[in-house]
Design an enzyme around this catalytic site. Sequence first.
Site, PDB file in Angstrom:
ATOM      1  N   GLY A  41       0.807  -1.211   0.000  1.00  0.00           N
ATOM      2  CA  GLY A  41       0.000   0.000   0.000  1.00  0.00           C
ATOM      3  C   GLY A  41       0.840   1.261   0.000  1.00  0.00           C
ATOM      4  CB  ALA A  42       1.952   3.880   1.352  1.00  0.00           C
ATOM      5  CG  LEU A  43      -0.825   1.701  -3.887  1.00  0.00           C
ATOM      6  CD1 LEU A  43      -1.924   1.288  -4.855  1.00  0.00           C
ATOM      7  CD2 LEU A  43       0.235   0.612  -3.785  1.00  0.00           C
ATOM      8  CG  HIS A  44       5.372   5.213  -4.797  1.00  0.00           C
ATOM      9  ND1 HIS A  44       5.900   4.519  -5.875  1.00  0.00           N
ATOM     10  CD2 HIS A  44       5.931   4.632  -3.695  1.00  0.00           C
ATOM     11  CE1 HIS A  44       6.742   3.597  -5.453  1.00  0.00           C
ATOM     12  NE2 HIS A  44       6.775   3.622  -4.140  1.00  0.00           N
ATOM     13  CG  HIS A  47       3.446   0.939  -5.382  1.00  0.00           C
ATOM     14  ND1 HIS A  47       3.645   1.974  -4.493  1.00  0.00           N
ATOM     15  CD2 HIS A  47       4.048  -0.144  -4.833  1.00  0.00           C
ATOM     16  CE1 HIS A  47       4.321   1.526  -3.453  1.00  0.00           C
ATOM     17  NE2 HIS A  47       4.588   0.254  -3.633  1.00  0.00           N
ATOM     18  CD  GLN A  71       7.609  -7.508   4.016  1.00  0.00           C
ATOM     19  OE1 GLN A  71       7.009  -8.453   3.504  1.00  0.00           O
ATOM     20  NE2 GLN A  71       7.989  -6.455   3.313  1.00  0.00           N
ATOM     21  CD  GLN A 159      14.961  -4.224 -13.279  1.00  0.00           C
ATOM     22  OE1 GLN A 159      15.765  -3.299 -13.362  1.00  0.00           O
ATOM     23  NE2 GLN A 159      14.722  -5.034 -14.293  1.00  0.00           N
ATOM     24  CE  LYS A 160      11.955   1.165  -3.758  1.00  0.00           C
ATOM     25  NZ  LYS A 160      12.519   0.682  -2.453  1.00  0.00           N
ATOM     26  CB  SER A 197       5.896   3.596   0.766  1.00  0.00           C
ATOM     27  OG  SER A 197       5.171   3.040  -0.310  1.00  0.00           O
TER      28      SER A 197
END
Length: 289
Positions: A41-44, A47, A71, A159-160, A197
């Site tokens: 979530g907290a999409l940018h 995403h 995680q 890929q980040k 995010s």
Amino acid sequence: MTKSPAPLRRPAVARTLKALDRTIAGFRRKHETVALVPTMGALHAGHLALVRRARRAADRVVVSIFVNPAQFAPSEDFASYPRRLAADVSALAEARADLVWAPDAKVMYPAGFATRVAPEGPALAGLEDKYRPHFFGGVATVVAKLFGQVRPDIAVFGQKDYQQLKVVTRLAADLDLRVKIIGLPTVREKDGLALSSRNLYLSPEERGRAPVLHRVLAECADKIAAGRPIKATLESGAKALARAGFVLDYLEARNAETLAPARSVKDGPIRLLVAARLGTTRLIDNIAV
């Protein structure tokens, strides 16, 4: 007289396995392919680029939104990690996602849950795993569950999080999960900062300095490609990051496929990977040489 554009269709939101199964079964009855984009979530914009890539690859796109407690270490930011489901669903309407799978922790890890995935190979490369030893076990477990729940034909990752991409690719292959993994290049701000995010945590002053991370990484890649020694180049890069106020976890040259250490260009193809803290915010990035 021109017609006004049709209103955007908001994606359905499933919060239970029963609702998820019902919707996925509807897709499969029509012989539609399904792509999954796992997120917390907290999409940018990064995403949403994954969602658009998924849309090109499959008939239906499912986006999971789940802040995975498995995680996060106790000292990390699970409680404060940004959560904004309503805004995320609106953004996913713009990106033409079909379904949002948004379970809570009790659905993902019900009472009596006792099975976890313990990845090796790229998960034990001495990068993120060295500083977050809990991390890839949590990622592998939740991704295996998501693949089992959604049963996608395709899954799209950025890929980040390069080591994570390699771990997930190995997971799908080793467990015969029958899903094609697509890695999408990192989406960046105009000044080079990788979208994340956690960038929301940066103060205005820190945000001004943050692009130095990618700038140093790119300079190191250029020098190595031009024949400069890897060890000396990375040492110089580490000093440049320290001068800019970063506290470095690692700046490494690795084989892009195996993540084994690369000591010369003969050990390539080479990927440079970096993780560093700026204030209280931990940033990661990577680049091909």
